[in-house]
Motif scaffolding. Sequence first.
Motif, mmCIF file in Angstrom:
data_model
loop_
_atom_site.group_PDB
_atom_site.id
_atom_site.type_symbol
_atom_site.label_atom_id
_atom_site.label_comp_id
_atom_site.label_asym_id
_atom_site.label_seq_id
_atom_site.Cartn_x
_atom_site.Cartn_y
_atom_site.Cartn_z
ATOM 1 N N ALA A 97 -19.240 2.465 -32.709
ATOM 2 C CA ALA A 97 -18.770 1.299 -32.109
ATOM 3 C C ALA A 97 -18.424 0.394 -33.101
ATOM 4 O O ALA A 97 -18.829 0.554 -34.183
ATOM 5 C CB ALA A 97 -19.569 0.809 -30.855
ATOM 6 N N THR A 98 -17.505 -0.612 -32.533
ATOM 7 C CA THR A 98 -17.150 -1.631 -33.386
ATOM 8 C C THR A 98 -17.912 -2.945 -32.981
ATOM 9 O O THR A 98 -17.811 -3.317 -31.875
ATOM 10 C CB THR A 98 -15.620 -1.890 -33.321
ATOM 11 N N LEU A 99 -18.432 -3.628 -34.111
ATOM 12 C CA LEU A 99 -19.135 -4.883 -33.797
ATOM 13 C C LEU A 99 -18.161 -6.094 -33.842
ATOM 14 O O LEU A 99 -17.262 -5.994 -34.733
ATOM 15 C CB LEU A 99 -20.271 -5.128 -34.756
ATOM 16 N N THR A 100 -18.304 -7.187 -32.984
ATOM 17 C CA THR A 100 -17.239 -8.183 -33.093
ATOM 18 C C THR A 100 -18.009 -9.646 -33.039
ATOM 19 O O THR A 100 -19.390 -9.701 -32.643
ATOM 20 C CB THR A 100 -16.497 -8.196 -31.866
ATOM 21 N N THR A 101 -17.309 -10.612 -33.363
ATOM 22 C CA THR A 101 -17.980 -11.735 -33.111
ATOM 23 C C THR A 101 -17.041 -12.849 -32.761
ATOM 24 O O THR A 101 -15.621 -12.642 -32.935
ATOM 25 C CB THR A 101 -18.700 -12.460 -34.532
ATOM 26 N N LYS A 102 -17.305 -13.856 -31.977
ATOM 27 C CA LYS A 102 -16.372 -15.029 -31.902
ATOM 28 C C LYS A 102 -16.201 -15.992 -33.018
ATOM 29 O O LYS A 102 -17.308 -16.042 -33.627
ATOM 30 C CB LYS A 102 -16.765 -15.954 -30.626
ATOM 31 N N ALA A 103 -14.997 -16.437 -33.044
ATOM 32 C CA ALA A 103 -14.628 -17.338 -34.306
ATOM 33 C C ALA A 103 -13.437 -18.392 -33.965
ATOM 34 O O ALA A 103 -13.027 -18.118 -32.906
ATOM 35 C CB ALA A 103 -14.521 -16.590 -35.575
ATOM 36 N N SER A 104 -13.646 -19.298 -34.731
ATOM 37 C CA SER A 104 -12.315 -20.201 -34.693
ATOM 38 C C SER A 104 -11.498 -19.938 -35.820
ATOM 39 O O SER A 104 -12.072 -19.963 -37.054
ATOM 40 C CB SER A 104 -12.548 -21.628 -34.529
ATOM 41 N N ILE A 105 -10.034 -20.213 -35.869
ATOM 42 C CA ILE A 105 -9.161 -19.818 -37.310
ATOM 43 C C ILE A 105 -8.575 -21.212 -37.377
ATOM 44 O O ILE A 105 -7.741 -21.540 -36.475
ATOM 45 C CB ILE A 105 -8.293 -18.629 -36.954
ATOM 46 N N LEU A 106 -8.868 -21.788 -38.677
ATOM 47 C CA LEU A 106 -7.859 -22.910 -39.015
ATOM 48 C C LEU A 106 -6.684 -22.444 -39.721
ATOM 49 O O LEU A 106 -6.664 -21.798 -40.744
ATOM 50 C CB LEU A 106 -8.619 -23.961 -39.836
ATOM 51 N N ILE A 107 -5.348 -22.922 -39.184
ATOM 52 C CA ILE A 107 -4.100 -22.660 -39.748
ATOM 53 C C ILE A 107 -3.509 -23.838 -40.409
ATOM 54 O O ILE A 107 -3.204 -24.907 -39.715
ATOM 55 C CB ILE A 107 -3.197 -21.935 -38.576
ATOM 56 N N ARG A 108 -3.070 -23.784 -41.575
ATOM 57 C CA ARG A 108 -2.554 -24.810 -42.198
ATOM 58 C C ARG A 108 -1.330 -24.217 -43.054
ATOM 59 O O ARG A 108 -1.446 -23.204 -43.958
ATOM 60 C CB ARG A 108 -3.307 -25.594 -43.255
ATOM 61 N N ASP A 109 -0.263 -24.732 -42.971
ATOM 62 C CA ASP A 109 1.045 -24.412 -43.886
ATOM 63 C C ASP A 109 1.429 -22.785 -43.754
ATOM 64 O O ASP A 109 1.414 -22.321 -44.886
ATOM 65 C CB ASP A 109 0.767 -24.877 -45.190
ATOM 66 N N GLY A 110 1.120 -22.327 -42.587
ATOM 67 C CA GLY A 110 1.377 -20.976 -42.298
ATOM 68 C C GLY A 110 0.214 -19.952 -42.777
ATOM 69 O O GLY A 110 0.769 -18.606 -42.673
ATOM 70 N N LYS A 111 -0.957 -20.588 -43.263
ATOM 71 C CA LYS A 111 -1.831 -19.484 -43.831
ATOM 72 C C LYS A 111 -3.106 -19.915 -42.967
ATOM 73 O O LYS A 111 -3.217 -20.911 -42.570
ATOM 74 C CB LYS A 111 -1.714 -19.616 -45.254
#
Length: 465
Positions: free
Chosen positions: A76-90
Amino acid sequence: MNMIDSNSPAGRKPMDGPVLSRRGVLAAALAAGAASAAAPAFAAKGKAPAVKGDSFLLRNVLLESGYARDAEGIAATLTTKASILIRDGKVAAVLPANAPAPAGVVARDGDGMLLLPSFRDMHIHLDKNYYGGPWVAPRKRKNGIRGLIELEKILNPQLLPTLDDRAGKIIDLMQRNGTTFARVQCNVDPSIGTHYVEIMRALLDRRADGFGSELVAFPQQGFISADLIPTMRAALAAGATHVGGIDPTAIDGGMERSIDALMQIALDMNKGVDIHLHEPGETGIAAIHRIADQVEQTPALKGRVTISHAFSLMSLNEKDMAALATRLASLDMAVISTLPFGGRIMPVPALLDHGVRVYTGTDTVQGFWGVFGSCDILEKAKLACQLYGWSDEQGIAQSLRIATGGVTPLNVAGDQIWPKVGDAADMVLVPASCSAEAVARQSPRKAVFHAGNLVAGALDGVTAA
């Protein structure tokens, strides 16, 4: 501009009367509202700008983190919850799921959906399509590719006034399906000169905030046999990023002359190469080797040469295929396949196993060359799984690489390699537990981003323009 007047006898080659008459209604429908236009409309029109934000925090998204294994291997595939900070398109940071938003940064909720790299359509003709207009099925082919090329001489000038609108609608369709980048094939020929390239360049520039692109100047009629070298140079100067080519022996009147001219233009103008190679068997393999010879002799061409279709690879035995794939990989030459069905299928696994970059694309959406293109590149990954027996968790997950231009959340070993700080914020949210499920179940694309801009779908009360 190098363009022959399409209304003059020199501008197009007449066809037989029955072909002209049966296309009359179609031409009228395609040119509706434009019959009195003296020239195509180059002015910008189309979709509103994508929803933008200099910075935002994408909270509560699911990221793949590794593979779960048992005694029999990957389970199976393991996953985790996260937050992604986006600045200047990256991607500026990958943070814990409950991380607070930095001061002044808007937070958006990903609703627990899986975050994947967005998709790349690496071979699509936006010009030779009826999409967005009335339905028209292709006629039965006469005289193969040459017959369709003759038909193009009549239809391409008629399609010119509506090109911007039709191509823009296909870009909208790609975005809705999670694609945020395309290598666009664009005709250059005696009947339309560089007009298609100029219109397409303006459209792609106008859509650049929400859609990345490369533009191939494609000499469908051949540039040696059609005496198009000056016009091809003009098309590249007008903004095409790649010089295209067509079957050098079957269409373009001589393998050595055609390939040598193609590669010389690319060097002279510092452009990439993308040649359509439909020729089967020995002549196709000979053309691949001559292109490889040129790359080998000129290291500046490494990493800049693509062979589209490459049907001749289907004729090779396992040993010869392995040898040629090893050579292509050593020269960093890529292959683009639309994954055709048939008695024989493209040897994509052998290419990948030997390190060749392999991409896929839609080719034609709805036009006189074909009508089955869906502009859904995730669908192509599923097709590859069915064709090549990639049926386990890892195999299905890794099929995603042909849809994303090589990017997958996990590598073959199960290490997380995407997203990382500095990656372009080209991404798509899908209601799935992992990549394998997204491919197998063709999960809906709920929100699609290019360079951090929401370009399709909806997210936390925000809808793409």
